[in-house]
Design an enzyme around this catalytic site. Sequence first.
Site, PDB file in Angstrom:
ATOM      1  N   SER A 175      64.810  69.498  24.935  1.00 50.39           N
ATOM      2  CA  SER A 175      65.580  69.689  24.033  1.00 50.39           C
ATOM      3  C   SER A 175      65.482  68.782  22.709  1.00 50.39           C
ATOM      4  O   SER A 175      66.271  69.085  21.946  1.00 50.39           O
ATOM      5  CB  SER A 175      66.880  70.255  23.976  1.00 50.39           C
ATOM      6  OG  SER A 175      67.537  69.126  25.035  1.00 50.39           O
ATOM      7  N   ASN A 208      76.709  66.955  31.469  1.00 51.17           N
ATOM      8  CA  ASN A 208      77.551  68.156  31.529  1.00 51.17           C
ATOM      9  C   ASN A 208      78.464  67.850  30.465  1.00 51.17           C
ATOM     10  O   ASN A 208      78.382  68.726  29.587  1.00 51.17           O
ATOM     11  CB  ASN A 208      77.582  68.420  32.803  1.00 51.17           C
ATOM     12  CG  ASN A 208      76.290  69.115  33.552  1.00 51.17           C
ATOM     13  OD1 ASN A 208      75.193  68.755  32.797  1.00 51.17           O
ATOM     14  ND2 ASN A 208      76.812  69.679  34.719  1.00 51.17           N
ATOM     15  N   THR A 213      84.405 103.695  -5.889  1.00 51.72           N
ATOM     16  CA  THR A 213      84.213 104.043  -4.559  1.00 51.72           C
ATOM     17  C   THR A 213      82.920 105.565  -4.127  1.00 51.72           C
ATOM     18  O   THR A 213      82.205 105.573  -4.684  1.00 51.72           O
ATOM     19  CB  THR A 213      85.999 104.946  -3.721  1.00 51.72           C
ATOM     20  OG1 THR A 213      85.210 106.234  -4.730  1.00 51.72           O
ATOM     21  CG2 THR A 213      86.596 104.329  -4.160  1.00 51.72           C
ATOM     22  N   HIS A 214      82.223 104.523  -3.279  1.00 48.29           N
ATOM     23  CA  HIS A 214      81.178 105.522  -2.861  1.00 48.29           C
ATOM     24  C   HIS A 214      79.767 104.860  -4.163  1.00 48.29           C
ATOM     25  O   HIS A 214      79.444 105.663  -4.185  1.00 48.29           O
ATOM     26  CB  HIS A 214      81.091 106.793  -2.244  1.00 48.29           C
ATOM     27  CG  HIS A 214      82.463 107.176  -2.147  1.00 48.29           C
ATOM     28  ND1 HIS A 214      81.958 107.216  -0.303  1.00 48.29           N
ATOM     29  CD2 HIS A 214      83.724 107.146  -2.127  1.00 48.29           C
ATOM     30  CE1 HIS A 214      82.565 108.063   0.186  1.00 48.29           C
ATOM     31  NE2 HIS A 214      84.442 107.628  -0.794  1.00 48.29           N
ATOM     32  N   SER A 244      58.235  87.398 -12.152  1.00 44.87           N
ATOM     33  CA  SER A 244      56.960  88.239 -11.648  1.00 44.87           C
ATOM     34  C   SER A 244      55.358  87.290 -11.501  1.00 44.87           C
ATOM     35  O   SER A 244      55.043  87.398 -12.844  1.00 44.87           O
ATOM     36  CB  SER A 244      57.142  89.473 -11.426  1.00 44.87           C
ATOM     37  OG  SER A 244      56.171  90.158 -11.338  1.00 44.87           O
ATOM     38  N   LYS A 284      59.899  91.065 -15.403  1.00 46.17           N
ATOM     39  CA  LYS A 284      60.511  90.230 -14.166  1.00 46.17           C
ATOM     40  C   LYS A 284      61.620  89.158 -14.272  1.00 46.17           C
ATOM     41  O   LYS A 284      61.307  88.016 -14.894  1.00 46.17           O
ATOM     42  CB  LYS A 284      59.895  91.275 -13.083  1.00 46.17           C
ATOM     43  CG  LYS A 284      59.980  91.810 -13.088  1.00 46.17           C
ATOM     44  CD  LYS A 284      60.301  93.242 -12.786  1.00 46.17           C
ATOM     45  CE  LYS A 284      61.448  93.632 -11.187  1.00 46.17           C
ATOM     46  NZ  LYS A 284      60.557  93.832 -10.297  1.00 46.17           N
ATOM     47  N   ASN A 296      64.421  88.007 -11.213  1.00 51.30           N
ATOM     48  CA  ASN A 296      64.479  88.853 -10.114  1.00 51.30           C
ATOM     49  C   ASN A 296      65.707  87.938  -9.472  1.00 51.30           C
ATOM     50  O   ASN A 296      65.748  86.862  -9.465  1.00 51.30           O
ATOM     51  CB  ASN A 296      63.239  88.929  -8.997  1.00 51.30           C
ATOM     52  CG  ASN A 296      61.984  90.174  -9.235  1.00 51.30           C
ATOM     53  OD1 ASN A 296      62.278  90.892  -9.812  1.00 51.30           O
ATOM     54  ND2 ASN A 296      61.169  89.169  -8.872  1.00 51.30           N
ATOM     55  N   GLU A 335      69.061  87.904  -3.276  1.00 50.15           N
ATOM     56  CA  GLU A 335      68.802  88.652  -2.054  1.00 50.15           C
ATOM     57  C   GLU A 335      68.368  87.761  -0.795  1.00 50.15           C
ATOM     58  O   GLU A 335      68.521  87.785   0.452  1.00 50.15           O
ATOM     59  CB  GLU A 335      67.434  89.527  -2.477  1.00 50.15           C
ATOM     60  CG  GLU A 335      67.057  90.285  -3.766  1.00 50.15           C
ATOM     61  CD  GLU A 335      65.466  89.409  -3.940  1.00 50.15           C
ATOM     62  OE1 GLU A 335      65.854  91.237  -4.498  1.00 50.15           O
ATOM     63  OE2 GLU A 335      65.396  89.329  -5.019  1.00 50.15           O
ATOM     64  N   GLN A 388      71.319  74.700  26.971  1.00 49.02           N
ATOM     65  CA  GLN A 388      71.207  74.183  26.171  1.00 49.02           C
ATOM     66  C   GLN A 388      70.586  74.802  24.499  1.00 49.02           C
ATOM     67  O   GLN A 388      70.596  74.507  24.161  1.00 49.02           O
ATOM     68  CB  GLN A 388      69.716  73.766  26.830  1.00 49.02           C
ATOM     69  CG  GLN A 388      68.535  72.964  26.148  1.00 49.02           C
ATOM     70  CD  GLN A 388      67.716  71.614  26.978  1.00 49.02           C
ATOM     71  OE1 GLN A 388      67.625  71.077  27.890  1.00 49.02           O
ATOM     72  NE2 GLN A 388      66.738  72.327  27.343  1.00 49.02           N
ATOM     73  N   LYS A 399      72.728  75.357  21.506  1.00 50.11           N
ATOM     74  CA  LYS A 399      72.412  74.183  20.290  1.00 50.11           C
ATOM     75  C   LYS A 399      71.973  74.651  19.103  1.00 50.11           C
ATOM     76  O   LYS A 399      72.850  75.016  17.748  1.00 50.11           O
ATOM     77  CB  LYS A 399      71.973  73.115  20.506  1.00 50.11           C
ATOM     78  CG  LYS A 399      73.285  72.207  21.585  1.00 50.11           C
ATOM     79  CD  LYS A 399      72.538  71.202  21.807  1.00 50.11           C
ATOM     80  CE  LYS A 399      71.877  71.059  22.738  1.00 50.11           C
ATOM     81  NZ  LYS A 399      73.213  71.644  24.260  1.00 50.11           N
TER      82      LYS A 399
HETATM   83  N1  ARG Z   1      69.858  69.030  27.070  1.00 47.76           N
HETATM   84  C1  ARG Z   1      71.272  69.566  28.450  1.00 47.76           C
HETATM   85  C2  ARG Z   1      71.712  70.758  27.363  1.00 47.76           C
HETATM   86  O1  ARG Z   1      71.604  70.535  26.650  1.00 47.76           O
HETATM   87  C3  ARG Z   1      72.222  68.022  28.753  1.00 47.76           C
HETATM   88  C4  ARG Z   1      72.945  68.092  29.783  1.00 47.76           C
HETATM   89  C5  ARG Z   1      71.401  68.562  31.179  1.00 47.76           C
HETATM   90  N2  ARG Z   1      72.281  68.774  32.509  1.00 47.76           N
HETATM   91  C6  ARG Z   1      71.688  69.431  33.515  1.00 47.76           C
HETATM   92  N3  ARG Z   1      72.091  69.144  34.467  1.00 47.76           N
HETATM   93  N4  ARG Z   1      70.756  68.939  33.093  1.00 47.76           N
HETATM   94  O2  ARG Z   1      71.896  71.614  28.159  1.00 47.76           O
END
Ligand code: ARG
Length: 442
Positions: A7, A94, A139-140, A261, A267, A269, A274, A306, A309
């Site tokens: 990760s 963890n 409206t609409h 453009s 143009k 734009n 957008e 994991q 994130k």
């Molecule tokens: N890279 C892991 C995550 O983002 C860290 C925790 C890993 N824990 C484990 N029991 N393998 O969750």
Amino acid sequence: MQKFNASINFDHRLVDQDIRCSQAHAKMLGKQGIIKQGEAERIVQGLESILDEIKKGDFVLKPELEDIHMNIEARLAELIGPLAGKLHTARSRNDQVVTDLRLWLREKVDELVPAIENLQLSLLKQAENNIGTIMPGFTHLQCAQPITFAHHLMAYMCMLQRDKDRLLDSKKRLNESPLGSAALAGTSFPIDSDYTAKLLGFDRPIRNSIDGVSSRDFALEFLSTAAICATHLSRLADEIILWSSSQFDFIKLSDCYTTGSSIMPQKRNPDAAELVRAKTGRINGALITLLTVLKGLPLAYSKDLQEDKEPVFDTVETLAIVLEAMNGMVNDLKPLPQQMAASAAVGFSTATDLADRLVKIYQLPFREAHKIVGQIVILAEQRSCQLSELPLEMVQTIFPQMSEEDLASLTVEGSIESRTSIGGTSTKRVKEQITYWKEILS
Ligand code: ARG
């Protein structure tokens, strides 16, 4: 497996938080006598020099070390030797990773709130300059009743305020410390979770260690708030796109937020608008991603977590730039009051005013008045003229009591000024709103 499992490609963003989290943990281990005070100090120092290396750009991440936690611990071992191995006493990745993520998100929420506020200030500025700028209310997407540009913009002000409130409110639940939950069951070491929570600026330790390592609703809450905010911005973006088209011609966007453009020289734009509109897809997607990761996931930690994130990182970055772009666009756009006002008068936008007048002056039930005005509108359509331009005799074939004055009263300005109910479009009510927001935002 290494490539799949790692990760570090994305969790390197947590580097500062990971070091601060580890420093707090080490201090606590020292204070509690779980390791010696001197050892704790050397660990804290070692982590501090890693921070320096990072600032100088000297810290090299190793993909084979899976994640940011392992990378920092490995570097710490290079710097202070086997003592580094004591840092992970009474802790697990963890609880470490989710503590880092909470810290990171807390900072980002604190950055996003002022970003929303900047946009609100730009809306306020435009509104103040356009209290008298008449435009059609829709409206609409059909011309419905005349309003002012200031009134319209203030609607977005309200939405953004709620977005901001939601973000701030989410901090109550975000700001609890999972550090000390360890792998899932807590730890047999005499740790002081109140102390680490306090050092890291959390309100309190989380009440259940299993919840601590496995819950991500703080992230879901952020993502849903972001999705709602992005959805609001996409509506404004879409209006900006419509308004700046030559068919509407209500506003002129600054050159900073448009592009030419490569083939059509005429143009301009509205690319920025957008993109704001489209980035909503990505933010909504992030919410669905994390909801889906968590759905049916048994307690406590699984590697699935994991995957929490990237959607959060991406959403923070996307929402930040979307807010900045929107702020720039709103700040720079120039309304074209003549075109707006002209458009407000077409499409029988004062028909409701005539119906209201029949109710007030002739005591008709509103439904009845609505029907009569509907017939008068058909007449005006057939003659391709405005309601006020219809010959009186003609109108009297539908409603004999109708007076010249009734028809003459149907001006756009009169319509606007008559809507004096709370939150309505009359100048008085819009000024009230502006005063309110000025106070709130000061
Ligand atoms: N890279 C892991 C995550 O983002 C860290 C925790 C890993 N824990 C484990 N029991 N393998 O969750």
